[in-house]
Structure formats: C-alpha cells, structure tokens
Design a protein around this motif. Structure first.
Motif, short mmCIF file in Angstrom:
data_model
loop_
_atom_site.label_atom_id
_atom_site.label_comp_id
_atom_site.label_asym_id
_atom_site.label_seq_id
_atom_site.Cartn_x
_atom_site.Cartn_y
_atom_site.Cartn_z
N TYR A 251 0.84 -1.19 0.00
CA TYR A 251 0.00 0.00 0.00
C TYR A 251 0.88 1.24 0.00
O TYR A 251 1.82 1.34 0.78
N ILE A 252 0.55 2.17 -0.87
CA ILE A 252 1.14 3.50 -0.84
C ILE A 252 -0.04 4.46 -0.62
O ILE A 252 -0.82 4.75 -1.53
N TYR A 253 -0.17 4.90 0.62
CA TYR A 253 -1.29 5.74 0.99
C TYR A 253 -1.07 7.18 0.55
O TYR A 253 0.06 7.68 0.56
N VAL A 254 -2.16 7.81 0.17
CA VAL A 254 -2.14 9.18 -0.35
C VAL A 254 -3.16 10.00 0.44
O VAL A 254 -4.33 9.64 0.50
N ASN A 255 -2.69 11.10 1.04
CA ASN A 255 -3.63 11.98 1.73
C ASN A 255 -4.16 13.03 0.74
O ASN A 255 -3.74 13.08 -0.42
N LYS A 256 -5.05 13.86 1.22
CA LYS A 256 -5.70 14.83 0.33
C LYS A 256 -4.69 15.81 -0.29
O LYS A 256 -4.77 16.12 -1.48
N THR A 257 -3.75 16.29 0.50
CA THR A 257 -2.74 17.22 -0.02
C THR A 257 -1.90 16.57 -1.11
O THR A 257 -1.63 17.17 -2.15
N GLU A 258 -1.51 15.32 -0.87
CA GLU A 258 -0.71 14.59 -1.86
C GLU A 258 -1.53 14.31 -3.12
O GLU A 258 -1.02 14.45 -4.24
N ALA A 259 -2.79 13.94 -2.94
CA ALA A 259 -3.67 13.69 -4.08
C ALA A 259 -3.83 14.95 -4.93
O ALA A 259 -3.78 14.90 -6.17
N THR A 260 -3.99 16.09 -4.26
CA THR A 260 -4.11 17.36 -4.98
C THR A 260 -2.83 17.65 -5.77
O THR A 260 -2.90 18.10 -6.92
N ALA A 261 -1.68 17.39 -5.18
CA ALA A 261 -0.40 17.62 -5.87
C ALA A 261 -0.28 16.71 -7.10
O ALA A 261 0.19 17.14 -8.16
N ILE A 262 -0.73 15.47 -6.98
CA ILE A 262 -0.69 14.56 -8.11
C ILE A 262 -1.64 15.04 -9.21
O ILE A 262 -1.28 15.04 -10.39
N CYS A 263 -2.84 15.48 -8.82
CA CYS A 263 -3.79 16.04 -9.79
C CYS A 263 -3.18 17.22 -10.54
O CYS A 263 -3.28 17.30 -11.77
N ASP A 264 -2.56 18.12 -9.80
CA ASP A 264 -1.93 19.28 -10.43
C ASP A 264 -0.83 18.85 -11.38
O ASP A 264 -0.72 19.38 -12.49
N PHE A 265 -0.02 17.90 -10.96
CA PHE A 265 1.10 17.42 -11.78
C PHE A 265 0.59 16.78 -13.07
O PHE A 265 1.15 17.00 -14.15
N LEU A 266 -0.46 15.96 -12.96
CA LEU A 266 -1.01 15.26 -14.12
C LEU A 266 -2.04 16.09 -14.89
O LEU A 266 -2.50 15.66 -15.96
N ASP A 267 -2.40 17.24 -14.34
CA ASP A 267 -3.42 18.11 -14.93
C ASP A 267 -4.75 17.36 -15.12
O ASP A 267 -5.33 17.35 -16.21
N ILE A 268 -5.18 16.71 -14.03
CA ILE A 268 -6.46 16.01 -14.02
C ILE A 268 -7.23 16.44 -12.77
O ILE A 268 -6.65 17.04 -11.86
N ASP A 269 -8.53 16.13 -12.73
CA ASP A 269 -9.30 16.46 -11.54
C ASP A 269 -9.28 15.29 -10.56
O ASP A 269 -8.84 14.19 -10.89
N MET A 270 -9.76 15.53 -9.36
CA MET A 270 -9.72 14.53 -8.30
C MET A 270 -10.51 13.28 -8.66
O MET A 270 -10.09 12.17 -8.37
N LYS A 271 -11.65 13.46 -9.30
CA LYS A 271 -12.46 12.29 -9.69
C LYS A 271 -11.68 11.38 -10.62
O LYS A 271 -11.69 10.15 -10.47
N GLU A 272 -11.00 11.95 -11.59
CA GLU A 272 -10.22 11.15 -12.52
C GLU A 272 -9.06 10.45 -11.80
O GLU A 272 -8.78 9.28 -12.06
N LEU A 273 -8.41 11.15 -10.89
CA LEU A 273 -7.33 10.54 -10.12
C LEU A 273 -7.85 9.32 -9.36
O LEU A 273 -7.26 8.24 -9.43
N ILE A 274 -8.95 9.51 -8.66
CA ILE A 274 -9.51 8.41 -7.86
C ILE A 274 -9.95 7.26 -8.76
O ILE A 274 -9.64 6.09 -8.50
N ASP A 275 -10.65 7.57 -9.85
CA ASP A 275 -11.15 6.53 -10.74
C ASP A 275 -10.03 5.73 -11.40
O ASP A 275 -10.11 4.51 -11.51
#
Length: 123
Positions: A32-56
């Motif tokens: 498991y590599i756990y991701v908190n909200k701040t990290e998820a937001t950073a990944i979204c910004d990096f990939l230029d995607i929204d949170m729903k797409e990241l989660i899906d």
C-alpha cells in the motif's frame, strides 16, 4: 558519493544506486502507498487532471484511506505510476511522502537485511 543518514536508523542510503536499480521499491510484492488529500491534490496538479479522474484511474479505497493502484505483472506487482521507459516514477516530482521517505521507514528499523535485499543503495 553522497550518502544519506537519518537519525534513528542503523543504515545509510546511497541515492546514486537508483541509477542502476530495477525500481525494486516500485515493483515486486504488493503493498500500500497511501495518499492523503494534499498529496492527491499535488498529483492532480502534476497530471493536470481532476480529483475524480485521479480516484477513478489511479487510487482505490482501503478502509478509510486511499492507496495507489498496482498493476499485476506475472507474479509481481508494480505501482501504476511506474514508467518502464524511464525505469522510475512517472510522478516523481509529486510522489507521496511515503515514497519520498523510502528507505527510511520505521518498518525497516529492525529489518535491515530485508531492506538490503530490496534496495541496492543500502550501506
């Protein structure tokens, strides 16, 4: 050689070994590599995607947390963000804290031999 030492750990880490490694920290056994909200937001910004797409596409819910998905390759697994072309992390600049702090995880404080088998940079 620039080795890294961290208080409380009985080993050092040579990050130059990553150049020769087969990304063993990103591939191998399932985990498991756990991701908190701040990290998820950073990944979204990096990939230029929204949170729903990241989660899906890239995360799944494990209990009350999100973890990064894995791909099954034969008998092993690899992080969905592992990029074989660069032999490394496709989101390196936005990788989660858990990835940034490897190999200095509390788990390895008493399992140095196991860590040495996984990571060629352990001295």
């Amino acid at each position: 050689m620039s080795v890294i030492k961290q208080d409380g750990f009985d080993f050092t880490f040579n990050p130059e070994a990553c150049n020769e490694c087969e990304a063993r920290c990103c591939r191998g056994e399932s985990g498991y590599i756990y991701v908190n909200k701040t990290e998820a937001t950073a990944i979204c910004d990096f990939l230029d995607i929204d949170m729903k797409e990241l989660i899906d596409k890239y995360l799944y819910k494990k209990s009350y947390k999100y973890s990064i998905k894995e791909r099954k390759i034969g008998e092993n697994y690899e992080c969905v963000f592992y990029d074989e072309k660069i032999n490394g992390c496709g989101i390196y600049e936005a990788r989660p804290t858990q990835c940034r702090t490897f190999p200095f995880w509390d788990y390895f404080k008493t399992r140095i031999d196991e860590l040495k088998d996984e990571c060629p940079g352990i001295i």
